[in-house]
Scaffold this motif. Structure first.
Motif, PDB file in Angstrom:
ATOM      1  N   ASN A 244      39.526  48.691  45.657  1.00  0.00           N
ATOM      2  CA  ASN A 244      38.906  48.688  44.320  1.00  0.00           C
ATOM      3  C   ASN A 244      39.355  47.478  43.503  1.00  0.00           C
ATOM      4  OD1 ASN A 244      37.571  51.569  44.105  1.00  0.00           O
ATOM      5  ND2 ASN A 244      39.570  51.897  45.030  1.00  0.00           N
ATOM      6  N   LEU A 245      39.665  46.398  44.198  1.00  0.00           N
ATOM      7  CA  LEU A 245      40.256  45.227  43.545  1.00  0.00           C
ATOM      8  C   LEU A 245      39.372  44.665  42.448  1.00  0.00           C
ATOM      9  CD1 LEU A 245      42.577  43.178  43.496  1.00  0.00           C
ATOM     10  CD2 LEU A 245      41.373  41.874  45.256  1.00  0.00           C
ATOM     11  N   PHE A 246      38.082  44.489  42.721  1.00  0.00           N
ATOM     12  CA  PHE A 246      37.189  43.900  41.721  1.00  0.00           C
ATOM     13  C   PHE A 246      37.037  44.813  40.512  1.00  0.00           C
ATOM     14  CE2 PHE A 246      35.017  41.620  45.465  1.00  0.00           C
ATOM     15  CZ  PHE A 246      35.876  40.534  45.341  1.00  0.00           C
ATOM     16  N   GLU A 247      36.928  46.121  40.752  1.00  0.00           N
ATOM     17  CA  GLU A 247      36.785  47.059  39.636  1.00  0.00           C
ATOM     18  C   GLU A 247      38.000  47.010  38.713  1.00  0.00           C
ATOM     19  OE1 GLU A 247      36.169  47.702  42.750  1.00  0.00           O
ATOM     20  OE2 GLU A 247      34.179  48.608  42.938  1.00  0.00           O
ATOM     21  N   ILE A 248      39.201  46.969  39.312  1.00  0.00           N
ATOM     22  CA  ILE A 248      40.427  46.930  38.509  1.00  0.00           C
ATOM     23  C   ILE A 248      40.533  45.604  37.763  1.00  0.00           C
ATOM     24  CG2 ILE A 248      42.953  46.948  38.641  1.00  0.00           C
ATOM     25  CD1 ILE A 248      42.694  48.868  41.016  1.00  0.00           C
ATOM     26  N   ALA A 249      40.239  44.507  38.463  1.00  0.00           N
ATOM     27  CA  ALA A 249      40.305  43.188  37.820  1.00  0.00           C
ATOM     28  C   ALA A 249      39.310  43.095  36.673  1.00  0.00           C
ATOM     29  CB  ALA A 249      40.049  42.092  38.845  1.00  0.00           C
ATOM     30  N   ASN A 250      38.122  43.648  36.852  1.00  0.00           N
ATOM     31  CA  ASN A 250      37.107  43.606  35.797  1.00  0.00           C
ATOM     32  C   ASN A 250      37.533  44.420  34.573  1.00  0.00           C
ATOM     33  OD1 ASN A 250      35.428  41.967  37.315  1.00  0.00           O
ATOM     34  ND2 ASN A 250      34.253  43.670  38.151  1.00  0.00           N
ATOM     35  N   LEU A 251      38.254  45.505  34.800  1.00  0.00           N
ATOM     36  CA  LEU A 251      38.763  46.296  33.684  1.00  0.00           C
ATOM     37  C   LEU A 251      39.824  45.523  32.905  1.00  0.00           C
ATOM     38  CD1 LEU A 251      39.139  49.773  35.441  1.00  0.00           C
ATOM     39  CD2 LEU A 251      37.561  49.250  33.579  1.00  0.00           C
ATOM     40  N   LEU A 252      40.716  44.891  33.626  1.00  0.00           N
ATOM     41  CA  LEU A 252      41.826  44.199  32.986  1.00  0.00           C
ATOM     42  C   LEU A 252      41.405  42.902  32.311  1.00  0.00           C
ATOM     43  CD1 LEU A 252      44.435  44.782  35.818  1.00  0.00           C
ATOM     44  CD2 LEU A 252      44.473  45.816  33.557  1.00  0.00           C
ATOM     45  N   ILE A 253      40.355  42.280  32.836  1.00  0.00           N
ATOM     46  CA  ILE A 253      39.941  40.976  32.322  1.00  0.00           C
ATOM     47  C   ILE A 253      39.329  41.077  30.928  1.00  0.00           C
ATOM     48  CG2 ILE A 253      37.518  40.792  33.068  1.00  0.00           C
ATOM     49  CD1 ILE A 253      38.276  38.085  34.350  1.00  0.00           C
ATOM     50  N   SER A 254      38.987  42.300  30.511  1.00  0.00           N
ATOM     51  CA  SER A 254      38.326  42.491  29.219  1.00  0.00           C
ATOM     52  C   SER A 254      39.276  42.308  28.046  1.00  0.00           C
ATOM     53  CB  SER A 254      37.699  43.885  29.159  1.00  0.00           C
ATOM     54  OG  SER A 254      38.695  44.883  29.323  1.00  0.00           O
ATOM     55  N   ALA A 255      40.582  42.416  28.290  1.00  0.00           N
ATOM     56  CA  ALA A 255      41.551  42.317  27.194  1.00  0.00           C
ATOM     57  C   ALA A 255      41.743  40.870  26.761  1.00  0.00           C
ATOM     58  CB  ALA A 255      42.886  42.910  27.626  1.00  0.00           C
ATOM     59  N   GLU A 256      41.799  40.646  25.460  1.00  0.00           N
ATOM     60  CA  GLU A 256      42.008  39.290  24.942  1.00  0.00           C
ATOM     61  C   GLU A 256      43.465  38.863  25.067  1.00  0.00           C
ATOM     62  OE1 GLU A 256      40.512  38.960  21.016  1.00  0.00           O
ATOM     63  OE2 GLU A 256      38.443  39.503  21.559  1.00  0.00           O
ATOM     64  N   GLU A 257      44.378  39.803  24.945  1.00  0.00           N
ATOM     65  CA  GLU A 257      45.799  39.501  25.036  1.00  0.00           C
ATOM     66  C   GLU A 257      46.437  40.340  26.137  1.00  0.00           C
ATOM     67  OE1 GLU A 257      47.687  39.986  21.305  1.00  0.00           O
ATOM     68  OE2 GLU A 257      46.430  38.524  20.254  1.00  0.00           O
ATOM     69  N   CYS A 258      47.492  39.781  26.721  1.00  0.00           N
ATOM     70  CA  CYS A 258      48.188  40.475  27.804  1.00  0.00           C
ATOM     71  C   CYS A 258      49.659  40.630  27.427  1.00  0.00           C
ATOM     72  CB  CYS A 258      48.050  39.681  29.108  1.00  0.00           C
ATOM     73  SG  CYS A 258      49.078  40.302  30.454  1.00  0.00           S
ATOM     74  N   PRO A 259      50.189  41.853  27.460  1.00  0.00           N
ATOM     75  CA  PRO A 259      51.616  42.042  27.184  1.00  0.00           C
ATOM     76  C   PRO A 259      52.461  41.255  28.183  1.00  0.00           C
ATOM     77  CG  PRO A 259      50.440  44.145  27.202  1.00  0.00           C
ATOM     78  CD  PRO A 259      49.487  43.123  27.721  1.00  0.00           C
ATOM     79  N   GLU A 260      53.531  40.671  27.721  1.00  0.00           N
ATOM     80  CA  GLU A 260      54.387  39.859  28.582  1.00  0.00           C
ATOM     81  C   GLU A 260      54.917  40.658  29.762  1.00  0.00           C
ATOM     82  OE1 GLU A 260      56.329  36.750  30.252  1.00  0.00           O
ATOM     83  OE2 GLU A 260      54.839  36.700  28.639  1.00  0.00           O
ATOM     84  N   ALA A 261      55.164  41.947  29.543  1.00  0.00           N
ATOM     85  CA  ALA A 261      55.696  42.783  30.623  1.00  0.00           C
ATOM     86  C   ALA A 261      54.716  42.910  31.793  1.00  0.00           C
ATOM     87  CB  ALA A 261      56.041  44.172  30.081  1.00  0.00           C
ATOM     88  N   ASP A 262      53.421  42.746  31.516  1.00  0.00           N
ATOM     89  CA  ASP A 262      52.401  42.889  32.564  1.00  0.00           C
ATOM     90  C   ASP A 262      51.952  41.548  33.136  1.00  0.00           C
ATOM     91  OD1 ASP A 262      52.291  45.693  32.136  1.00  0.00           O
ATOM     92  OD2 ASP A 262      50.970  45.385  30.418  1.00  0.00           O
ATOM     93  N   ARG A 263      52.420  40.450  32.562  1.00  0.00           N
ATOM     94  CA  ARG A 263      51.846  39.133  32.866  1.00  0.00           C
ATOM     95  C   ARG A 263      51.925  38.775  34.351  1.00  0.00           C
ATOM     96  NH1 ARG A 263      53.102  33.946  33.610  1.00  0.00           N
ATOM     97  NH2 ARG A 263      55.337  34.415  33.597  1.00  0.00           N
ATOM     98  N   VAL A 264      53.089  38.891  34.946  1.00  0.00           N
ATOM     99  CA  VAL A 264      53.266  38.450  36.339  1.00  0.00           C
ATOM    100  C   VAL A 264      52.410  39.288  37.283  1.00  0.00           C
ATOM    101  CG1 VAL A 264      54.910  38.205  38.232  1.00  0.00           C
ATOM    102  CG2 VAL A 264      55.566  37.538  35.926  1.00  0.00           C
TER     103      VAL A 264
ATOM    104  N   CYS B 107      34.854  34.335  41.168  1.00  0.00           N
ATOM    105  CA  CYS B 107      36.089  33.626  41.518  1.00  0.00           C
ATOM    106  C   CYS B 107      36.558  32.763  40.345  1.00  0.00           C
ATOM    107  CB  CYS B 107      35.863  32.765  42.765  1.00  0.00           C
ATOM    108  SG  CYS B 107      37.264  31.695  43.181  1.00  0.00           S
ATOM    109  N   ILE B 108      35.634  32.045  39.739  1.00  0.00           N
ATOM    110  CA  ILE B 108      35.977  31.178  38.600  1.00  0.00           C
ATOM    111  C   ILE B 108      36.479  32.014  37.427  1.00  0.00           C
ATOM    112  CG2 ILE B 108      34.993  29.610  36.872  1.00  0.00           C
ATOM    113  CD1 ILE B 108      33.084  28.624  39.118  1.00  0.00           C
ATOM    114  N   SER B 109      35.831  33.147  37.153  1.00  0.00           N
ATOM    115  CA  SER B 109      36.251  34.005  36.039  1.00  0.00           C
ATOM    116  C   SER B 109      37.667  34.539  36.254  1.00  0.00           C
ATOM    117  CB  SER B 109      35.281  35.179  35.878  1.00  0.00           C
ATOM    118  OG  SER B 109      33.995  34.729  35.533  1.00  0.00           O
ATOM    119  N   TYR B 110      37.941  35.034  37.469  1.00  0.00           N
ATOM    120  CA  TYR B 110      39.268  35.569  37.753  1.00  0.00           C
ATOM    121  C   TYR B 110      40.324  34.460  37.698  1.00  0.00           C
ATOM    122  CZ  TYR B 110      36.704  39.644  39.550  1.00  0.00           C
ATOM    123  OH  TYR B 110      35.882  40.738  39.688  1.00  0.00           O
TER     124      TYR B 110
END
Length: 347
Positions: free
Chosen positions: A157-177, A199-202
């Protein structure tokens, strides 16, 4: 669209079954007058969703974020995590899904997989929250799935998860890596399927998470992301963006020529393929080969003489000899071979 509209007419008693006449009856003028303000089918479906139970509304909101289809196991994982429900009963979700199928929101798609009856239903379910709230909801859902699913399920479900996470404008530092590695993995997988836009979006999302001193602190993943997006932009004929990201790699003095070779290959292919300048592409190939330690004479006469003398002194191997050769493992020699194979098309 039609089913949603007819259901609404029946609910408002604008469409009725006359038992005496044994047929459906309606009044066109009344229908036009009372439905003029809700001509948008998404609005009609959203109104129907709002009448459902809180649990049903939450389920539809959750699965609307998972794309046009989704797996039962993913919903069973996400539903209690998002609601912090430790006393979760899987039968509750199964019952809600069955009800959603009965209400013509969802339908089955193979074993343990479901999809929307129509994309307008998904669009309506997504409109239950405002844009900012929905983006925050998607990010939290993606993070919970990433943290909770088994590795093989994350990969599936890699694309589905990435698409969910990509919607956020900011990323908490704890989750960055973790997110950085996830976007890189999604970008690579998208490139394998020739999904160069994705690919370009990710890759761009991953690059946005890199620190200012990325080339010293995150050298390997920075190189991977910038090289990958350069290749994807070339494949998409987005030349300006390819040069922008490619030049970032070529201008790093701390990187070796071997590390820059993917970008060099893009530039060579651009000149020899899209620009159709074979001679210039061949010269560029020879220049890169020299930087990698594989030297060729500059003079054409010397090049021809060296080629002929090499052929004369070389005993051509048999098919068995070639088959018995060990795999090439030296990264510099492998890079040189790839460039020479491509350069042969320009000679």
């Amino acid at each position: 669209h039609l089913l949603a509209f007819l259901a609404m007419l029946k609910e408002k008693e604008l469409l009725q079954f006359n038992l005496g006449l044994f047929k459906w009856t309606w009044n066109c003028e009344q229908i036009e007058e009372r439905t003029a303000a809700t001509s948008n089918v998404v609005d009609l479906i959203l109104a129907n969703i709002c009448k459902q139970s809180e649990e049903m509304k939450y389920l539809l909101r959750l699965v609307s974020c998972l794309g046009d289809s989704f797996e039962r196991d993913v919903v069973l994982c996400a539903f209690p995590k998002m609601r912090d429900d430790e006393a979760f009963d899987p039968n509750e979700v199964d019952g809600l899904i069955s009800l959603a199928i009965h209400e013509s929101f969802l339908e089955t798609k193979g074993d343990s997989r479901y999809c929307w009856v129509h994309d307008s239903i998904q669009a309506a379910a997504l409109q239950q929250l405002g844009e900012a709230e929905m983006n925050a909801f998607k990010f939290e859902l993606g993070k919970r799935l990433f943290q909770s699913l088994e590795e093989r399920d994350v990969e599936r479900n890699l694309f589905e998860i990435a698409n969910l996470l990509i919607s956020a404008e900011e990323c908490p530092e704890a989750d960055r890596v973790n997110l950085l590695n996830l976007y890189l993995k999604a970008a690579k997988k998208a490139a394998e399927f020739s999904g160069f836009d994705s690919c370009i979006s990710y890759a761009e999302k991953g690059i946005s998470l890199l620190p200012p001193d990325k080339w010293s602190q995150e050298r390997e993943i920075s190189l991977d992301l910038f090289s990958l997006i350069s290749e994807a932009c070339f494949s998409n004929a987005n030349i300006d963006k390819m040069k922008f990201y490619g030049d970032e790699v070529l201008n790093q003095p701390m990187l070796t020529e071997l590390e820059k070779v993917r970008v060099h290959s893009c530039n060579i292919s651009l000149v020899g393929g899209i620009a159709n300048k074979s001679r210039e592409a061949l010269d560029m190939s020879i220049a890169v080969l020299r930087k990698l330690g594989c030297k060729f004479p500059r003079n054409k006469f010397l090049q021809a003489r060296l080629a002929l003398s090499s052929l004369a002194a070389t005993k051509l191997p048999t098919e068995k000899d070639v088959a018995d050769l060990p795999p090439m493992t030296d990264p510099i020699r492998k890079a040189c071979m790839e460039i020479m194979v491509n350069a042969a098309t320009y000679s």
